[in-house]
Enzyme design. Structure first.
Site, short mmCIF file in Angstrom:
data_model
loop_
_atom_site.label_atom_id
_atom_site.label_comp_id
_atom_site.label_asym_id
_atom_site.label_seq_id
_atom_site.Cartn_x
_atom_site.Cartn_y
_atom_site.Cartn_z
N GLY A 1 0.83 -1.21 0.00
CA GLY A 1 0.00 0.00 0.00
C GLY A 1 0.85 1.25 0.00
N GLN B 1 2.88 9.89 1.53
CA GLN B 1 4.17 9.21 1.40
C GLN B 1 4.92 9.65 0.16
OE1 GLN B 1 2.38 5.10 2.18
NE2 GLN B 1 4.41 4.92 3.06
N CYS C 1 6.31 -0.48 6.70
CA CYS C 1 5.89 0.71 5.96
C CYS C 1 6.99 1.11 4.98
CB CYS C 1 5.63 1.86 6.94
SG CYS C 1 5.06 3.38 6.15
N LEU C 2 6.60 1.48 3.77
CA LEU C 2 7.58 1.92 2.77
C LEU C 2 8.32 3.18 3.23
CD1 LEU C 2 5.48 1.34 -0.47
CD2 LEU C 2 7.47 0.03 0.27
N HIS D 1 -3.86 0.88 7.93
CA HIS D 1 -2.53 1.50 7.84
C HIS D 1 -2.57 2.73 6.92
CE1 HIS D 1 2.03 1.00 7.61
NE2 HIS D 1 1.79 1.83 6.61
N GLU D 2 -3.25 2.59 5.77
CA GLU D 2 -3.30 3.71 4.82
C GLU D 2 -4.19 4.85 5.33
OE1 GLU D 2 -0.99 3.58 2.78
OE2 GLU D 2 -0.68 1.43 2.96
N HIS E 1 -2.26 6.90 7.61
CA HIS E 1 -1.35 7.83 6.92
C HIS E 1 -2.08 9.12 6.54
CE1 HIS E 1 2.54 5.98 6.30
NE2 HIS E 1 2.03 4.88 5.78
NI NI Z 1 2.97 3.07 5.50
#
Ligand code: NI
Length: 157
Positions: free
Chosen positions: A46, A51, A88-89, A130-131, A134
């Site tokens: 995701g 991000q 997480c990226l 999670h998204e 964000h």
């Molecule tokens: Ni993330």
């Protein structure tokens, strides 16, 4: 389409509340296309707009069934609990154990601004939470129980 730079933890853009999208514009379409490309390049599950430095309520999720575009997502229902590893990226190489609902129902708009509802369990439920976090300026690390650990490969979102 173009790859966008993924912002990493410590960048204050990741701590901001994101604004709703009122209408689809060429610029937002381009953002969505770029986010899909960036997500696949990073082998992620995701990716949320902050991000890539954009404070708008858009996220892309792919748990293996193709990309799901979530514009202005709102979580309608949750139930159950899952406890497990999350990454997480924006914090590559790290993971931590987080409690999430095991079932999530979300309402969102797609890239044509058509409303839809989506139900997810397990990884999809975790990725939706999670998204959406964000988009509110929150990282999973705030919810980690027991500290972060190093990972070589993790499904990152
Ligand atoms: Ni993330």
């Amino acid at each position: 389409m173009a790859l966008r730079t993924i912002r990493t933890m410590g960048d204050e853009v990741l701590t901001k509340h994101c604004r709703e999208i009122k209408e689809m514009t060429p610029r937002i379409r381009e953002l969505i296309d770029d986010m899909v490309e960036t997500l696949y390049e990073a082998n992620g599950v995701g990716l949320a707009a902050p991000q890539v430095g954009v404070l708008k309520r858009v996220a892309i999720i792919d748990v293996g069934d193709g990309p799901i575009v979530l514009v202005n997502p709102v979580i309608l229902e949750t139930s159950g609990e899952q406890f497990g590893s999350e990454g997480c990226l924006s914090l590559p190489g790290k993971a931590g154990d987080v409690s999430r609902p095991n079932y999530v129902k979300v309402r969102a708009l797609d890239q044509e601004m058509q409303e839809f509802e989506l139900e997810g369990t397990e990884l999809l439920a975790r990725a939706i939470c999670h998204e959406v976090d964000h988009l509110e300026g929150h990282m999973y690390v705030e919810k980690v129980q027991g500290g972060l650990y190093d990972v070589e490969f993790e499904e990152e979102a």
